[in-house]
Design a protein around this motif. Structure first.
Motif, mmCIF file in Angstrom:
data_model
loop_
_atom_site.group_PDB
_atom_site.id
_atom_site.type_symbol
_atom_site.label_atom_id
_atom_site.label_comp_id
_atom_site.label_asym_id
_atom_site.label_seq_id
_atom_site.Cartn_x
_atom_site.Cartn_y
_atom_site.Cartn_z
ATOM 1 N N PRO A 366 0.832 -1.206 0.000
ATOM 2 C CA PRO A 366 0.000 0.000 0.000
ATOM 3 C C PRO A 366 0.865 1.255 0.000
ATOM 4 C CG PRO A 366 -0.833 -1.593 1.590
ATOM 5 C CD PRO A 366 0.473 -2.138 1.098
ATOM 6 N N GLY A 367 0.463 2.225 -0.807
ATOM 7 C CA GLY A 367 1.202 3.476 -0.902
ATOM 8 C C GLY A 367 2.228 3.502 -2.004
ATOM 9 N N ILE A 368 2.399 2.369 -2.708
ATOM 10 C CA ILE A 368 3.380 2.280 -3.790
ATOM 11 C C ILE A 368 2.679 1.828 -5.067
ATOM 12 C CG2 ILE A 368 5.483 1.148 -4.600
ATOM 13 C CD1 ILE A 368 6.310 0.791 -1.713
ATOM 14 N N GLU A 369 3.015 2.480 -6.163
ATOM 15 C CA GLU A 369 2.527 2.086 -7.476
ATOM 16 C C GLU A 369 3.693 1.542 -8.291
ATOM 17 O OE1 GLU A 369 -0.385 5.137 -9.265
ATOM 18 O OE2 GLU A 369 0.862 6.314 -7.889
ATOM 19 N N ILE A 370 3.384 0.596 -9.160
ATOM 20 C CA ILE A 370 4.408 0.076 -10.069
ATOM 21 C C ILE A 370 3.886 0.104 -11.498
ATOM 22 C CG2 ILE A 370 5.457 -1.397 -8.314
ATOM 23 C CD1 ILE A 370 4.078 -3.773 -9.597
ATOM 24 N N ARG A 371 4.803 0.271 -12.431
ATOM 25 C CA ARG A 371 4.490 0.209 -13.860
ATOM 26 C C ARG A 371 5.591 -0.584 -14.552
ATOM 27 N NH1 ARG A 371 4.121 5.468 -16.945
ATOM 28 N NH2 ARG A 371 2.990 4.181 -18.458
ATOM 29 N N ILE A 372 5.221 -1.360 -15.552
ATOM 30 C CA ILE A 372 6.192 -2.055 -16.388
ATOM 31 C C ILE A 372 5.996 -1.542 -17.807
ATOM 32 C CG2 ILE A 372 6.935 -4.284 -17.281
ATOM 33 C CD1 ILE A 372 5.999 -5.489 -14.601
ATOM 34 N N VAL A 373 7.047 -0.917 -18.333
ATOM 35 C CA VAL A 373 6.916 -0.205 -19.598
ATOM 36 C C VAL A 373 7.921 -0.711 -20.624
ATOM 37 C CG1 VAL A 373 6.079 1.860 -18.410
ATOM 38 C CG2 VAL A 373 8.516 1.652 -18.938
ATOM 39 N N GLY A 374 7.578 -0.493 -21.894
ATOM 40 C CA GLY A 374 8.456 -0.855 -22.988
ATOM 41 C C GLY A 374 9.371 0.288 -23.363
ATOM 42 N N ALA A 375 10.070 0.123 -24.483
ATOM 43 C CA ALA A 375 11.034 1.122 -24.921
ATOM 44 C C ALA A 375 10.379 2.452 -25.237
ATOM 45 C CB ALA A 375 11.779 0.600 -26.147
ATOM 46 N N ALA A 378 5.412 3.118 -22.952
ATOM 47 C CA ALA A 378 4.015 2.708 -22.805
ATOM 48 C C ALA A 378 3.922 1.479 -21.908
ATOM 49 C CB ALA A 378 3.421 2.396 -24.170
ATOM 50 N N GLU A 379 2.858 1.431 -21.089
ATOM 51 C CA GLU A 379 2.686 0.315 -20.169
ATOM 52 C C GLU A 379 2.448 -0.982 -20.936
ATOM 53 O OE1 GLU A 379 0.663 -0.345 -15.792
ATOM 54 O OE2 GLU A 379 0.316 1.492 -16.942
ATOM 55 N N LEU A 380 3.082 -2.054 -20.472
ATOM 56 C CA LEU A 380 3.018 -3.327 -21.172
ATOM 57 C C LEU A 380 1.900 -4.219 -20.625
ATOM 58 C CD1 LEU A 380 6.820 -4.167 -21.454
ATOM 59 C CD2 LEU A 380 5.305 -3.345 -23.267
ATOM 60 N N PRO A 381 1.375 -5.125 -21.432
ATOM 61 C CA PRO A 381 0.342 -6.055 -20.955
ATOM 62 C C PRO A 381 0.901 -7.055 -19.941
ATOM 63 C CG PRO A 381 0.418 -5.973 -23.362
ATOM 64 C CD PRO A 381 1.647 -5.280 -22.858
ATOM 65 N N THR A 382 -0.003 -7.721 -19.255
ATOM 66 C CA THR A 382 0.359 -8.774 -18.307
ATOM 67 C C THR A 382 1.248 -9.814 -18.977
ATOM 68 O OG1 THR A 382 -1.688 -8.501 -17.053
ATOM 69 C CG2 THR A 382 -0.586 -10.630 -16.875
ATOM 70 N N GLY A 383 2.315 -10.186 -18.272
ATOM 71 C CA GLY A 383 3.188 -11.239 -18.752
ATOM 72 C C GLY A 383 4.344 -10.784 -19.606
ATOM 73 N N GLU A 384 4.342 -9.523 -20.059
ATOM 74 C CA GLU A 384 5.430 -9.036 -20.915
ATOM 75 C C GLU A 384 6.492 -8.343 -20.082
ATOM 76 O OE1 GLU A 384 4.634 -6.929 -24.455
ATOM 77 O OE2 GLU A 384 2.912 -8.174 -25.025
ATOM 78 N N THR A 385 7.750 -8.586 -20.428
ATOM 79 C CA THR A 385 8.885 -8.028 -19.694
ATOM 80 C C THR A 385 9.204 -6.615 -20.169
ATOM 81 O OG1 THR A 385 9.890 -10.169 -19.230
ATOM 82 C CG2 THR A 385 11.358 -8.273 -19.239
ATOM 83 N N GLY A 386 9.433 -5.739 -19.198
ATOM 84 C CA GLY A 386 9.817 -4.366 -19.513
ATOM 85 C C GLY A 386 10.533 -3.727 -18.342
ATOM 86 N N GLU A 387 10.780 -2.431 -18.459
ATOM 87 C CA GLU A 387 11.448 -1.683 -17.391
ATOM 88 C C GLU A 387 10.479 -1.475 -16.228
ATOM 89 O OE1 GLU A 387 14.693 -0.693 -17.483
ATOM 90 O OE2 GLU A 387 14.808 -1.822 -19.357
ATOM 91 N N LEU A 388 10.970 -1.675 -15.002
ATOM 92 C CA LEU A 388 10.141 -1.527 -13.813
ATOM 93 C C LEU A 388 10.277 -0.122 -13.260
ATOM 94 C CD1 LEU A 388 8.321 -2.731 -11.592
ATOM 95 C CD2 LEU A 388 10.398 -3.474 -10.420
ATOM 96 N N LEU A 389 9.166 0.590 -13.201
ATOM 97 C CA LEU A 389 9.112 1.932 -12.630
ATOM 98 C C LEU A 389 8.266 1.897 -11.365
ATOM 99 C CD1 LEU A 389 8.278 4.038 -15.843
ATOM 100 C CD2 LEU A 389 10.517 3.236 -15.053
ATOM 101 N N ILE A 390 8.608 2.741 -10.396
ATOM 102 C CA ILE A 390 7.815 2.819 -9.165
ATOM 103 C C ILE A 390 7.620 4.275 -8.761
ATOM 104 C CG2 ILE A 390 8.710 0.607 -8.347
ATOM 105 C CD1 ILE A 390 10.370 2.231 -6.313
ATOM 106 N N ARG A 391 6.587 4.520 -7.994
ATOM 107 C CA ARG A 391 6.423 5.814 -7.338
ATOM 108 C C ARG A 391 5.567 5.604 -6.097
ATOM 109 N NH1 ARG A 391 2.351 9.474 -11.166
ATOM 110 N NH2 ARG A 391 0.481 8.180 -10.900
#
Length: 542
Positions: A366-375, A378-391
């Motif tokens: 709680p209190g943390i968001e994560i995003r997995i994005v491509g080059a 843009a946010e990637l679909p479930t199961g796809e590998t990308g860069e991990l961003l947090i805030r």
């Protein structure tokens, strides 16, 4: 010291409105314990070679903290000054952290493995006023090293030696009864309370700044997710100079008003005896600790039915280890992933441990968001590998004196440097690194720094340091080097050279591979991925 915690202002309103930043310092929680349970054990410290531990109630710990705080003030330490301490897991570590908060100073714990090379940079960069060390630890003379360093460090006014017997001894300098009572304000909730160095890809350690709000927002969320309470007794065996030890094994028990049991040198059979004798219920460390305990139980060490939860971070946990710990000890192994910059970001809840810990690194607290994005960001679909961003609430306050490296976007997203994918339930799996780093037994190895040192060796023309898999530690370190014509280099010569550079021995490569040349792209860029592939054959596997 002007800390300039630049990543705080834009988050204040939102974090306070959401109740994630409670504007509480550690003193708030500590004083609650003094009111509600003053005679409850706060710290139980087991020292190597001593049969009986040091037992401090909250009342006695408070007395010692007060003396230390007064002693620091007498040395000229005040608000926003930095106090560095290189201590193993002892009561003095906890007391110093509390004393710094009480007088408004920033605590700067540094790992006992560090030597002159690392410390001269860290202490100078932080402008540390006081440096506290053990007299001797693991047969190394820390007192002599600290005294040797002091003339090189213009800001360092005092070296203090725990277990010393001279004028600079801990008892003589910081435990005096004749110092003046504290009169000034303590640490504020948005002041930098913790400065902790982390190794990365820049070649020099970065000083991560945390406030009470950034750190404690994470600890409160973690406590709720791990279902911890004041009745828990927590084993502190992971080094407290890491954020794991400092946050979850030193500060968290104080927030709970519970008890932390310290083990200064890891020894699995002894740890399991301590767990039994003290009624330990929870701990947190790298997966290597769990593997060691499983082996110790199989060799006859005791099992305690009260010891039911263990949180693993630092590297993915093999499913076999999760199952083995459950079968042998009834111990739920909860996976986690985090960084010094943000604490634990994702955690697997105890109820899902057997199902999820071996295949994921948990889901966001709680209190943390994560995003997995491509080059394309843009946010990637479930199961796809990308860069991990947090805030979120526990993101750090910035890097000391190096805001250009903060890596936070205008809307608050921090690039972790890791790659990951996410499943349909929000659990993530770290499956690579875009940053150049090796993690051995939960310890970040500063790859660039070691490479830069090896480049200076008169026989070496090029060098690349990479990790290779190891069942117990997650990774070990290999140095690939090419040599000048007619030159030779043995593994023993390499380690002797690093000895002369006064580098922490834990950073040394465990393997040396001499190659004619390192693989590169047509443009000349080093292809480390090829070296990592080659190095996989050296390891014991995952």
């Amino acid at each position: 010291m002007n800390f300039d915690p630049v990543l705080i202002a834009d988050r204040m309103t939102a974090m306070n409105a959401a109740g994630l930043w409670r504007d509480e310092t550690i003193d708030v929680h500590f004083r609650r314990a003094l009111a509600d349970c003053p005679d409850k054990p706060a710290v139980v410290g087991y020292r190597d070679g001593q049969t009986e531990p040091v037992r401090l109630s909250y009342r006695e710990l408070d007395r010692r903290v007060d003396l230390i705080a007064r002693g620091l003030v007498a040395l000229g330490v005040g608000r926003s000054d930095v106090v560095s301490f290189q201590l193993p897991n002892r009561w003095e570590f906890v007391a110093l952290s509390l004393a710094c908060a009480r007088i408004g100073a920033a605590a700067n714990p540094v790992m006992p493995i560090f030597r002159q090379h690392e410390l001269s940079y860290m202490l100078d960069f932080a402008e540390s006023k006081v440096f506290i060390v053990p007299a001797v630890f693991r047969k190394f003379d820390h007192a002599a090293m600290a005294r040797e360093l002091q003339p090189r460090l213009p800001h360092l006014k005092q070296v203090v030696v725990v277990d010393g017997d001279g004028e600079d001894s801990f008892d003589h300098v910081l435990m005096r009864e004749d110092t003046q009572p504290i009169s000034g304000p303590g640490i504020g909730s948005d002041d930098v309370s913790l400065l902790m160095y982390t190794s990365g890809t820049t070649g020099e350690p970065k000083g991560v700044m945390h406030t009470s709000n950034t750190l404690f927002s994470n600890l409160h969320a973690y406590i709720a997710t791990m279902e911890l309470s004041p009745s828990d007794i927590i084993l502190g065996a992971s080094p407290m100079a890491h954020l794991t030890g400092y946050g979850y094994l030193a500060m968290l028990p104080l927030i709970l008003n519970s008890t932390t049991v310290l083990q200064e040198i890891w020894d699995a059979p002894r740890a399991l005896e301590i767990v039994r004798d003290e009624g330990v219920t929870f701990s947190m460390a790298s997966a290597a600790f769990v593997s060691d305990m499983c082996a110790a139980v199989e060799a006859g060490s005791p099992v305690s039915p009260q010891f039911t939860k263990f949180n693993c971070a630092g590297a993915p946990i093999p499913p076999v280890v999760v199952q083995r710990a459950w079968d042998l000890m009834g111990l739920s192994i909860c996976s986690a992933w985090g960084m010094t910059e943000c604490g634990a970001v994702t955690v697997t809840e105890p109820a899902r441990a057997l199902q999820k810990s071996g295949v994921s690194d948990g889901r966001a607290l709680p209190g943390i968001e994560i995003r997995i994005v491509g080059a394309d960001a843009a946010e990637l679909p479930t199961g796809e590998t990308g860069e991990l961003l947090i805030r979120g609430s526990s993101l750090f306050a910035g890097y000391l004196k190096r805001p250009q490296l903060n890596g936070v976007t205008a809307d608050g997203w921090f690039d972790t440097g890791d790659t990951a994918f996410q499943d349909s339930e929000g659990y993530i799996r770290i499956n690579g690194r875009s940053k150049d780093i090796v993690i051995r037994g939960g310890e970040n190895i500063p790859v660039v720094e070691i490479e830069n040192l090896l480049y200076r060796h008169p026989s070496i023309t090029t060098v690349a340091v990479v990790g290779y898999p190891d069942r117990r530690l997650g990774e070990r370190v290999c140095a690939f080097v090419s040599l000048k014509p007619g030159s030779t280099l043995s593994f023993e010569e390499m380690t002797a050279y690093l000895d002369k550079q006064q580098v922490a021995k834990q950073y040394y490569p465990e393997r040396l591979e001499i190659v004619e040349d390192l693989p590169r792209t047509p443009a000349g860029k080093l292809q480390k991925f090829k070296l990592r592939e080659a190095a996989k054959s050296f390891g014991s596997g995952q």
